[in-house]
Design a protein around this motif. Structure first.
Motif, short mmCIF file in Angstrom:
data_model
loop_
_atom_site.label_atom_id
_atom_site.label_comp_id
_atom_site.label_asym_id
_atom_site.label_seq_id
_atom_site.Cartn_x
_atom_site.Cartn_y
_atom_site.Cartn_z
N ILE A 110 33.31 -96.36 -71.33
CA ILE A 110 32.71 -96.88 -72.80
C ILE A 110 33.76 -96.87 -73.82
CG2 ILE A 110 31.33 -95.77 -75.02
CD1 ILE A 110 29.65 -94.63 -72.68
N ILE A 111 34.94 -95.84 -73.89
CA ILE A 111 35.54 -95.90 -74.83
C ILE A 111 36.90 -96.79 -74.43
CG2 ILE A 111 37.65 -94.43 -75.74
CD1 ILE A 111 35.86 -91.87 -75.12
N ALA A 112 37.08 -96.92 -73.05
CA ALA A 112 38.35 -97.85 -72.66
C ALA A 112 37.81 -99.28 -72.73
CB ALA A 112 38.47 -97.50 -71.01
N GLU A 113 36.66 -99.63 -73.00
CA GLU A 113 36.07 -101.05 -72.91
C GLU A 113 36.93 -101.99 -73.90
OE1 GLU A 113 31.85 -103.41 -72.74
OE2 GLU A 113 31.95 -101.50 -73.71
N GLU A 124 45.81 -98.09 -64.86
CA GLU A 124 44.55 -96.93 -64.76
C GLU A 124 45.09 -95.76 -65.41
OE1 GLU A 124 40.78 -96.47 -64.47
OE2 GLU A 124 41.75 -98.33 -64.05
N LYS A 125 46.38 -95.44 -65.01
CA LYS A 125 46.92 -94.14 -65.36
C LYS A 125 46.99 -94.18 -67.06
CE LYS A 125 50.94 -90.92 -64.93
NZ LYS A 125 52.16 -90.68 -64.31
N ARG A 130 45.07 -92.47 -72.43
CA ARG A 130 44.74 -92.97 -73.94
C ARG A 130 43.37 -92.48 -74.13
NH1 ARG A 130 45.45 -93.76 -78.85
NH2 ARG A 130 44.63 -95.63 -79.74
N VAL A 131 42.54 -92.51 -72.97
CA VAL A 131 40.96 -92.28 -73.46
C VAL A 131 41.02 -90.63 -73.57
CG1 VAL A 131 38.76 -91.65 -72.70
CG2 VAL A 131 39.93 -94.27 -72.44
#
Length: 308
Positions: A110-113, A124-125, A130-131
């Motif tokens: 949700i946050i990374a969208e 991905e890392k 960041r999230v």
């Protein structure tokens, strides 16, 4: 006063409800928002304040008027690249923390969208890091990233919504009644979080609400809406000390105070929209420095005398 970040000029949002009937949800309002400030927009349910926010961010196309953000007319921008850039700079925190999060997505996704859409992370890392950082900044644990929205309380879900808005590093955030669905004990925590994040990230807010006491706490300036019109606009302290428009007075008289003696004698002002002068069309006039009121010439003179 710092630079203008957002200019709203004669904005209108009309909805057709039948062949001939039209609802004028927003009917020709104008105001500016300056970089780094919080502009509060208040009024009762149905007055058009949420529609104003949604039209500014282009969830609705404006019926008429201009929204100028960073010197560029928002509703003139048509290309995908322009819209993508605009969507990164302006974000929204929604009223309902239950409906605004996809129940089938993890908090991480949700946050990374926004990060994915705007290509703000390389792998991905970095995405996960960041999230996790964002979760901790809004008062949650990084372990929450792999959970689903139904596992959180309303206050926690709203924090997730705030983290999602922050993810793309915006300049301007529209907070559309972000605390109205939360318990009173949680509301102050969320508002304090918004104030802390504003200082940390140099954010500018449009804070939409109907709770005037909370709006006064967070806002630098306040605009009062009634039936699609902006009826009064002033600095927060000035509006509370010297309300001029009868509707503003009515709203302020309804605020309860934790004082039994005051509450026993509190004089509740009932607003009568038929009390106004009808000899001419009212317009927004500056009654004192940076204090604007929607009124006719006759009302303007009467209000000035009242202020004296």
């Amino acid at each position: 006063m710092s630079q203008k970040l957002l200019e709203v000029k004669n904005l209108k949002q009309h909805f057709k409800t039948g062949r001939r009937s039209v609802v004028k949800a927003v009917d020709g309002i104008s105001f500016d928002i300056y970089k780094g400030e919080t502009f509060g927009l208040v009024g009762e349910s149905g007055c058009g304040k949420s529609t104003t926010g949604r039209t500014i961010i282009r969830l609705y196309e404006a019926t008429d008027g201009d929204v100028i953000f960073n010197g560029i007319n928002v509703h003139d921008k048509k290309s995908k690249s322009h819209l993508k850039e605009f969507n990164q700079k302006m974000q929204m925190i929604f009223q309902d923390p239950y409906a605004s999060l996809n129940p089938r997505m993890t908090v991480l996704d949700i946050i990374a969208e926004g990060l994915d859409v705007h290509g703000l992370v390389k792998n991905e890392k970095e995405r996960k890091k960041r999230v996790e950082d964002l979760l901790e900044q809004v008062g949650l644990n990084k372990e929450h990233a792999n959970r689903y929205p139904h596992e959180f309380s309303g206050g926690q879900r709203q924090r997730i919504g705030i983290a999602r808005a922050l993810a793309v590093d915006p300049e301007f955030i529209i907070a559309d009644e972000p605390i109205s669905a939360l318990d009173v004990s949680i509301q102050a925590q969320v508002v304090n979080l918004l104030k802390d994040l504003q200082e940390q990230y140099d954010l500018t807010y449009l804070f939409i609400a109907h709770d005037l006491s909370m709006v006064k706490y967070i806002s630098d300036r306040i605009g009062v809406m009634y039936f699609g019109k902006l009826v009064e606009l002033a600095d927060s302290d000035e509006l509370y000390k010297n309300p001029v428009h009868p509707y503003t007075k009515s709203l302020l008289s309804a605020i309860p105070l934790p004082d039994p003696d005051y509450e026993r004698t509190r004089n509740r002002i009932v607003y009568d929209p038929n009390q106004h002068d009808t000899t001419e069309e009212p317009e927004l006039r500056e009654i004192s420095p940076n204090h604007w009121v929607l009124c006719t010439t006759k009302e303007f003179e009467a209000y000035k005398q009242e202020l004296k």
